[in-house]
Design an enzyme around this catalytic site. Structure first.
Site, PDB file in Angstrom:
ATOM      1  CE  LYS A 184      -1.752   2.756   2.891  1.00  0.00           C
ATOM      2  NZ  LYS A 184      -1.677   4.008   2.094  1.00  0.00           N
ATOM      3  CD  GLU A 260      14.093   1.496   5.965  1.00  0.00           C
ATOM      4  OE1 GLU A 260      13.738   2.276   5.062  1.00  0.00           O
ATOM      5  OE2 GLU A 260      14.909   0.581   5.784  1.00  0.00           O
ATOM      6  CB  CYS A 294      13.650   9.870   6.701  1.00  0.00           C
ATOM      7  SG  CYS A 294      14.662   8.742   5.731  1.00  0.00           S
ATOM      8  CD  GLU A 396      10.493  13.506  10.377  1.00  0.00           C
ATOM      9  OE1 GLU A 396       9.372  13.032  10.629  1.00  0.00           O
ATOM     10  OE2 GLU A 396      11.349  12.888   9.715  1.00  0.00           O
TER      11      GLU A 396
HETATM   12  P1  NAD Z   1       2.892   8.341   7.438  1.00  0.00           P
HETATM   13  O1  NAD Z   1       3.313   7.560   8.616  1.00  0.00           O
HETATM   14  O2  NAD Z   1       1.831   9.359   7.591  1.00  0.00           O
HETATM   15  O3  NAD Z   1       2.362   7.380   6.276  1.00  0.00           O
HETATM   16  C1  NAD Z   1       3.163   6.350   5.744  1.00  0.00           C
HETATM   17  C2  NAD Z   1       2.263   5.263   5.192  1.00  0.00           C
HETATM   18  O4  NAD Z   1       1.548   4.675   6.261  1.00  0.00           O
HETATM   19  C3  NAD Z   1       1.220   5.758   4.201  1.00  0.00           C
HETATM   20  O5  NAD Z   1       1.066   4.777   3.197  1.00  0.00           O
HETATM   21  C4  NAD Z   1      -0.034   5.861   5.062  1.00  0.00           C
HETATM   22  O6  NAD Z   1      -1.227   5.753   4.345  1.00  0.00           O
HETATM   23  C5  NAD Z   1       0.159   4.678   5.986  1.00  0.00           C
HETATM   24  N1  NAD Z   1      -0.534   4.786   7.269  1.00  0.00           N
HETATM   25  C6  NAD Z   1      -0.782   5.903   7.987  1.00  0.00           C
HETATM   26  N2  NAD Z   1      -1.433   5.582   9.136  1.00  0.00           N
HETATM   27  C7  NAD Z   1      -1.581   4.239   9.148  1.00  0.00           C
HETATM   28  C8  NAD Z   1      -2.171   3.314  10.055  1.00  0.00           C
HETATM   29  N3  NAD Z   1      -2.735   3.711  11.190  1.00  0.00           N
HETATM   30  N4  NAD Z   1      -2.139   2.006   9.739  1.00  0.00           N
HETATM   31  C9  NAD Z   1      -1.558   1.576   8.602  1.00  0.00           C
HETATM   32  N5  NAD Z   1      -1.001   2.414   7.686  1.00  0.00           N
HETATM   33  C10 NAD Z   1      -1.002   3.726   7.966  1.00  0.00           C
HETATM   34  O7  NAD Z   1       4.233   8.972   6.827  1.00  0.00           O
HETATM   35  P2  NAD Z   1       4.365   9.967   5.606  1.00  0.00           P
HETATM   36  O8  NAD Z   1       3.857  11.305   6.036  1.00  0.00           O
HETATM   37  O9  NAD Z   1       3.804   9.319   4.389  1.00  0.00           O
HETATM   38  O10 NAD Z   1       5.961  10.019   5.413  1.00  0.00           O
HETATM   39  C11 NAD Z   1       6.790  10.934   6.043  1.00  0.00           C
HETATM   40  C12 NAD Z   1       7.421  10.307   7.268  1.00  0.00           C
HETATM   41  O11 NAD Z   1       8.148   9.139   6.892  1.00  0.00           O
HETATM   42  C13 NAD Z   1       8.449  11.192   7.946  1.00  0.00           C
HETATM   43  O12 NAD Z   1       8.313  11.063   9.335  1.00  0.00           O
HETATM   44  C14 NAD Z   1       9.785  10.601   7.503  1.00  0.00           C
HETATM   45  O13 NAD Z   1      10.868  10.857   8.354  1.00  0.00           O
HETATM   46  C15 NAD Z   1       9.451   9.152   7.469  1.00  0.00           C
HETATM   47  N6  NAD Z   1      10.388   8.436   6.603  1.00  0.00           N
HETATM   48  C16 NAD Z   1      11.342   7.640   7.168  1.00  0.00           C
HETATM   49  C17 NAD Z   1      12.264   6.966   6.362  1.00  0.00           C
HETATM   50  C18 NAD Z   1      13.356   6.104   6.933  1.00  0.00           C
HETATM   51  O14 NAD Z   1      13.997   5.400   6.151  1.00  0.00           O
HETATM   52  N7  NAD Z   1      13.613   6.136   8.226  1.00  0.00           N
HETATM   53  C19 NAD Z   1      12.181   7.103   4.987  1.00  0.00           C
HETATM   54  C20 NAD Z   1      11.203   7.932   4.454  1.00  0.00           C
HETATM   55  C21 NAD Z   1      10.292   8.589   5.272  1.00  0.00           C
HETATM   56  O1  6OD Z   2      18.316   4.899   0.519  1.00  0.00           O
HETATM   57  C1  6OD Z   2      17.531   4.118   1.075  1.00  0.00           C
HETATM   58  O2  6OD Z   2      17.595   2.894   0.924  1.00  0.00           O
HETATM   59  C2  6OD Z   2      16.487   4.653   1.946  1.00  0.00           C
HETATM   60  N1  6OD Z   2      15.723   3.755   2.595  1.00  0.00           N
HETATM   61  C3  6OD Z   2      16.331   5.987   2.047  1.00  0.00           C
HETATM   62  C4  6OD Z   2      15.383   6.625   2.875  1.00  0.00           C
HETATM   63  C5  6OD Z   2      15.176   7.934   2.728  1.00  0.00           C
HETATM   64  C6  6OD Z   2      14.222   8.626   3.537  1.00  0.00           C
HETATM   65  O3  6OD Z   2      13.494   9.500   3.158  1.00  0.00           O
END
Ligand code: NAD
Ligand code: 6OD
Length: 492
Positions: A184, A260, A294, A396
């Site tokens: 998803k 992540e 992130c 963040e």
């Molecule tokens: P989000 O948590 O709002 O959503 C991520 C996904 O989870 C979406 O597909 C959303 O529909 C789904 N989702 C939301 N609530 C849910 C629930 N209760 N149950 C199941 N699925 C659910 O995150 P976002 O706003 O899409 O992305 C930004 C965030 O992601 C930032 O905090 C960023 O730091 C983090 N991020 C982390 C990494 C990493 O590698 N550590 C990488 C990219 C993004």
């Molecule tokens: O480079 C990757 O494999 C990875 N997971 C990056 C994540 C980026 C976050 O926004």
């Protein structure tokens, strides 16, 4: 005219059991560049989640389950070939959904989608197991060795910030290890995932091996999926709070999880750094993808002798960043992903001022005098003067903003960099080799970069400490997570 996707809104459907199917419910995805509608996206309800998990489960025992690793890996290369063939369509889809510069979609997002499939295909094909010769009391000994089997049905939930990159970072190793997948993507970025389903269909994966559902998180597709009892594992990238909710959903069935999550990453710049390289690096680590990575540095600590010069240089470089349409020449930054996310980022821009920040540059919304004023743009922003306990220093923001603070000693820089509930990544900029190792080894983060940022080797472990995640993916860490490991002990 800036045309990157068809003007006719499309219908984006799910992919279940090898068929593209619609739903009763749908929502409209709009462009973050100018607010125009881009697509009608189907929203999967509980019944379609049920169908997708059931067919994914059944597919484990079909032709997919009988393939040799090398045959599965050849299919993954065919998927990579398919993305390459439709490279421009993928770029257009990613750009339309996110508004990011075309150059970024070409060099980072779609290129990494291809690399993810090729890398995990090759790693799975060449993986070797552990083997131990074990002494026994009778002197004959025993042999312990490890075999890997698929886990079962893996749920992949991905965010909007690097849509294809982060989706395929999980789908590729899950398939490489013989699992079946129900994915998803974020509701904000359905388009490249929909193209991926087409490519996977063309690559000839048996029906049910890869399934794609669109929809929201809470009370929608994401929640229905993560609560499903027949999953073997959930792999998730997104906000830390969402990770916590999903972990609770996974607890009842004791599902494997890999998370992540968010970051509030520090960059530490010493006075002995190559000034121009550090400046380039911190500009990139702050403003890439409008700060929606992130790994972005939202907290920058600069050694006092070069602090004023560094802030002045960052200000000049930031004010020269070109905001615009994705296909504008020299465009450096697009909009944020949505009006909703812009409202959140702007609330932090206001909060920073209330918390006592000096706004060195930015802090508001740009005015274009054209359709982009209906988009989700914000100004790239630099703050100074916040105390370490300010919310803007601890939460963040996920936008094009950093705070720059001076420091006096190495110990102080390490302490302040580590003073965070998050622990994803940190950078140190220095030409002193011993200091580089010393500082990098003391960061409480999953990733530490020295004189660089977001330089990736897909065989290396990737993930976060503290609120930034659970587990590591990348290389053998992904192979381990996406397989059930059985140790076989043979008495000789
Ligand atoms: P989000 O948590 O709002 O959503 C991520 C996904 O989870 C979406 O597909 C959303 O529909 C789904 N989702 C939301 N609530 C849910 C629930 N209760 N149950 C199941 N699925 C659910 O995150 P976002 O706003 O899409 O992305 C930004 C965030 O992601 C930032 O905090 C960023 O730091 C983090 N991020 C982390 C990494 C990493 O590698 N550590 C990488 C990219 C993004
Ligand atoms: O480079 C990757 O494999 C990875 N997971 C990056 C994540 C980026 C976050 O926004």
């Amino acid at each position: 005219m800036h045309h990157l996707a068809s003007d006719a809104p499309r219908l984006i459907r799910h992919y279940i059991a090898g068929e593209f199917v619609g739903s009763d419910r749908s929502f409209v995805k709009t462009s973050p560049v100018d607010g125009r509608p881009l697509a009608t996206v189907c929203e999967a309800g509980a019944d379609q989640v049920q169908d997708a998990v059931a067919v994914a489960r059944a597919a484990l025992n079909g032709p997919w389950g009988k393939l040799k690793t090398a045959e599965r890996c050849a299919m993954l290369h065919r998927i990579a070939d398919g993305i390459e063939r439709r490279f421009d369509d993928f770029v257009a889809a990613e750009v339309a959904d996110t508004g990011r510069p075309v150059s970024q979609a070409r060099t980072l997002d779609i290129a990494r989608g291809i690399a993810n499939f090729r890398t995990f295909a090759d790693l799975a094909r060449t993986a070797h197991g552990e083997l131990f010769q074990t002494p026994t009391a009778d002197g004959a000994g025993a042999l312990n060795y490890v075999v890997r089997k698929p886990l079962g049905v893996v749920a992949v939930i991905s965010p909007w910030n690097l849509p294809l990159l982060l989706l395929t970072w999980k789908v590729a190793p899950a398939l490489a290890m013989g699992n079946t997948v129900v994915a998803k993507p974020s509701e904000e970025t359905p388009s490249s995932a929909a193209l991926l389903a087409e490519v996977i269909d063309e690559a000839g994966l048996p029906p049910g091996v890869f399934n794609l559902l669109h929809g929201f998180g809470p009370d929608s597709t994401g929640e229905f999926l993560t609560r499903h009892p027949d999953l073997a594992a959930i792999t998730f990238t997104g906000e830390s709070r969402t990770g916590s909710t999903i972990m609770k959903a996974a607890a009842d069935g004791v599902k494997d999880v890999s998370f992540e999550l968010g970051g509030k990453n520090a960059a530490v710049v010493f006075a002995d750094a190559d000034f121009d390289a550090a400046l380039d690096g911190v500009m990139r680590s702050t403003f890439t993808n409008a700060g929606q990575v992130c790994l972005c540095s939202e907290r920058v600590y600069v050694e006092r002798p070069i602090f004023e010069k560094f802030v002045a240089a960052m200000k000049a470089r930031t004010e020269a960043l070109r905001l615009g349409y994705p296909d504008d020449d020299g465009v450096a930054m697009g909009p944020l992903v949505s009006q909703g996310h812009r409202a959140k980022v702007l609330s932090y821009y206001r909060l920073a001022v209330e918390e006592g920040a000096k706004v060195v540059t930015g802090g508001g919304v740009p005015h274009f005098g054209d359709a982009r004023d209906q988009g989700a743009f914000v100004q790239p922003t630099i703050w100074t003067g916040l105390p370490d306990h300010a919310r803007c220093m601890r939460e963040e923001v996920f936008g094009p903003v950093c705070h720059i603070a001076p420091f006096d000693t190495e110990d102080e820089a390490i302490r302040r960099a580590n003073d965070s509930d998050y622990g994803l990544a940190a950078c140190v900029w220095t030409t002193n080799l011993a200091r580089a190792h010393r500082v990098a080894q003391q960061f409480h983060t999953g990733i530490a970069w020295v004189n660089t940022w977001f330089l990736r080797d897909l065989r290396s472990p990737f993930g976060g400490a503290k609120l930034s995640g659970l587990g590591r993916e990348g290389g053998r860490h992904s192979l381990d997570f996406y397989s059930e490991i059985t140790n076989i002990c043979i008495k000789l």
